[in-house]
Design an enzyme around this catalytic site. Structure first.
Site, PDB file in Angstrom:
ATOM      1  N   HIS A 267      -9.270   0.921   5.162  1.00  0.00           N
ATOM      2  CA  HIS A 267      -7.984   1.136   5.822  1.00  0.00           C
ATOM      3  C   HIS A 267      -8.169   2.031   7.043  1.00  0.00           C
ATOM      4  CE1 HIS A 267      -3.872   2.281   6.605  1.00  0.00           C
ATOM      5  NE2 HIS A 267      -3.521   1.196   5.918  1.00  0.00           N
TER       6      HIS A 267
ATOM      7  N   GLY B  44       3.137  -1.216   4.270  1.00  0.00           N
ATOM      8  CA  GLY B  44       3.156   0.221   4.013  1.00  0.00           C
ATOM      9  C   GLY B  44       4.568   0.683   3.704  1.00  0.00           C
ATOM     10  N   GLY B  45       5.240   1.228   4.706  1.00  0.00           N
ATOM     11  CA  GLY B  45       6.562   1.831   4.522  1.00  0.00           C
ATOM     12  C   GLY B  45       7.549   0.950   3.771  1.00  0.00           C
TER      13      GLY B  45
ATOM     14  N   GLU C 286      -5.075  -5.250  10.490  1.00  0.00           N
ATOM     15  CA  GLU C 286      -4.021  -4.267  10.714  1.00  0.00           C
ATOM     16  C   GLU C 286      -4.271  -3.563  12.055  1.00  0.00           C
ATOM     17  OE1 GLU C 286      -2.094  -2.863   6.772  1.00  0.00           O
ATOM     18  OE2 GLU C 286      -3.912  -1.713   7.039  1.00  0.00           O
TER      19      GLU C 286
ATOM     20  N   GLY D 210       2.880   1.889  10.939  1.00  0.00           N
ATOM     21  CA  GLY D 210       3.825   2.996  10.819  1.00  0.00           C
ATOM     22  C   GLY D 210       4.547   3.332  12.114  1.00  0.00           C
TER      23      GLY D 210
ATOM     24  N   GLU E  94      -6.546   4.416   8.135  1.00  0.00           N
ATOM     25  CA  GLU E  94      -6.366   5.852   7.883  1.00  0.00           C
ATOM     26  C   GLU E  94      -7.634   6.459   7.279  1.00  0.00           C
ATOM     27  OE1 GLU E  94      -2.745   5.307   5.675  1.00  0.00           O
ATOM     28  OE2 GLU E  94      -1.798   4.633   7.531  1.00  0.00           O
TER      29      GLU E  94
ATOM     30  N   ASN F 124       0.870  -1.177   0.000  1.00  0.00           N
ATOM     31  CA  ASN F 124       0.000   0.000   0.000  1.00  0.00           C
ATOM     32  C   ASN F 124       0.906   1.226   0.000  1.00  0.00           C
ATOM     33  OD1 ASN F 124      -1.823   2.028   0.479  1.00  0.00           O
ATOM     34  ND2 ASN F 124      -2.422   1.320   2.530  1.00  0.00           N
ATOM     35  N   TRP F 125       0.980   1.882  -1.134  1.00  0.00           N
ATOM     36  CA  TRP F 125       1.913   3.014  -1.262  1.00  0.00           C
ATOM     37  C   TRP F 125       1.381   4.275  -0.582  1.00  0.00           C
ATOM     38  CZ3 TRP F 125       3.696   2.718  -7.146  1.00  0.00           C
ATOM     39  CH2 TRP F 125       4.419   1.537  -7.332  1.00  0.00           C
ATOM     40  N   LYS F 126       0.119   4.253  -0.190  1.00  0.00           N
ATOM     41  CA  LYS F 126      -0.515   5.417   0.458  1.00  0.00           C
ATOM     42  C   LYS F 126      -0.288   6.669  -0.393  1.00  0.00           C
ATOM     43  CE  LYS F 126      -0.081   3.002   4.820  1.00  0.00           C
ATOM     44  NZ  LYS F 126       0.109   3.026   6.269  1.00  0.00           N
TER      45      LYS F 126
HETATM   46  P1  13P Z   1       3.354   0.060   7.725  1.00  0.00           P
HETATM   47  O1  13P Z   1       3.852  -1.198   7.073  1.00  0.00           O
HETATM   48  O2  13P Z   1       4.083   1.294   7.291  1.00  0.00           O
HETATM   49  O3  13P Z   1       3.258  -0.084   9.214  1.00  0.00           O
HETATM   50  O4  13P Z   1       1.849   0.287   7.181  1.00  0.00           O
HETATM   51  C1  13P Z   1       0.970  -0.765   7.206  1.00  0.00           C
HETATM   52  C2  13P Z   1      -0.248  -0.367   6.465  1.00  0.00           C
HETATM   53  O5  13P Z   1      -0.976   0.524   6.863  1.00  0.00           O
HETATM   54  C3  13P Z   1      -0.527  -1.042   5.187  1.00  0.00           C
HETATM   55  O6  13P Z   1      -1.796  -0.742   4.712  1.00  0.00           O
END
Ligand code: 13P
Length: 253
Positions: free
Chosen positions: A97, A236-237, A169, A175, A99, A9-11
């Site tokens: 998600h 994510g990251g 998650e 994050g 977020e 997930n590149w956000k």
């Molecule tokens: P991180 O891997 O940066 O903790 O993020 C996870 C995430 O939100 C994937 O959707």
């Protein structure tokens, strides 16, 4: 048999040039690795979806959207519909998600509508959910996850649920660098699979992929993914750097 999946997930990261470069590198790096039938998915931002989708053509990398609106069209300024995604060849979408839930006030009820709309448009859904730190501290994490699933997903028929991937998650692990331990992930994933079994029966429960997300890195992926009810990760990251993401994918080799 359910599939293993590693999804990035590149956000709101990677402009067009960076997206093109990253996906090219990813295609090259995953071209001949031995990871069985593991699916590799990336979710770029909306404006780069079409370009990235064109680039992955013929490779083993797939492309998903990070979100969509619950209606097919209309006066919803700034929004993108499932029909529009389908129209540019995007068949998978992340919904729910944390977020989106936290910063855009997406409720279980809204997410249930989005899920239904995506499936109605023949898309596959990666449905995210997970508890907050306070929920875990007060030992309410199972209850919270159960209600997120019941309210957001369990209105679906057995057939429709077949097009859904679950992504647990825990918000406190996203994050933050603090990952759920492999045991904590397994405990929750087994609980989730049991909820699926109670609602939809053993076959559905066995065939549904449940991903873990939250600070997955190359250093912890293998141990987390080795748990019997963890079928991969939503990253994510670490999905933003090709070497890190590929190392996580290789946890399935
Ligand atoms: P991180 O891997 O940066 O903790 O993020 C996870 C995430 O939100 C994937 O959707």
């Amino acid at each position: 048999m359910r599939k293993n999946i590693v999804a990035g997930n590149w956000k709101m990261n990677n402009d067009l040039d960076a997206s093109i470069e990253l996906v090219h590198e990813l295609i090259l790096a995953t071209d001949d690795i031995e990871i069985g039938n593991t699916r590799i998915i990336v979710a770029p931002t909306f404006v780069n979806l079409q370009k990235v989708r064109e680039i992955v053509e013929g490779s083993r990398v797939e492309v998903a959207a990070q979100n969509m609106h619950q209606e097919n069209s209309g006066a919803f300024t700034g929004e993108i519909s499932a029909e529009m995604l389908q129209n540019i060849g995007i068949n998978d979408v992340i919904i729910g998600h944390s977020e989106r839930r936290a910063y855009f006030n997406e409720t279980d009820e809204l997410l249930a509508q989005k899920v239904s709309r995506a499936l109605e448009n023949n898309m596959n859904v990666i449905f995210c959910f997970g508890e907050q730190l306070e929920d875990r501290k007060s030992e309410n994490h199972f209850k919270v996850v159960e209600s997120q699933l019941k309210n957001g997903l369990f209105h679906l028929s057995e057939k429709k649920l077949g097009f859904v991937i679950l992504a647990y998650e825990p918000v406190w692990a996203i994050g933050t660098g603090e990952t759920a331990s492999p045991e904590q992930a397994q405990e929750m994933h087994a609980f989730i699979r049991n909820l699926l079994k109670d609602k939809y029966g053993n076959e559905v429960a066995k065939n549904t992929s449940i991903l873990y997300g939250g600070s997955v890195k190359s250093s912890n992926a293998k141990e987390i993914f080795s748990k019997p009810d963890v079928d991969g990760g939503l990253i994510g990251g670490a999905a933003l750097k090709v070497n890190d993401f590929v190392a996580i994918i290789k946890a399935f080799s």
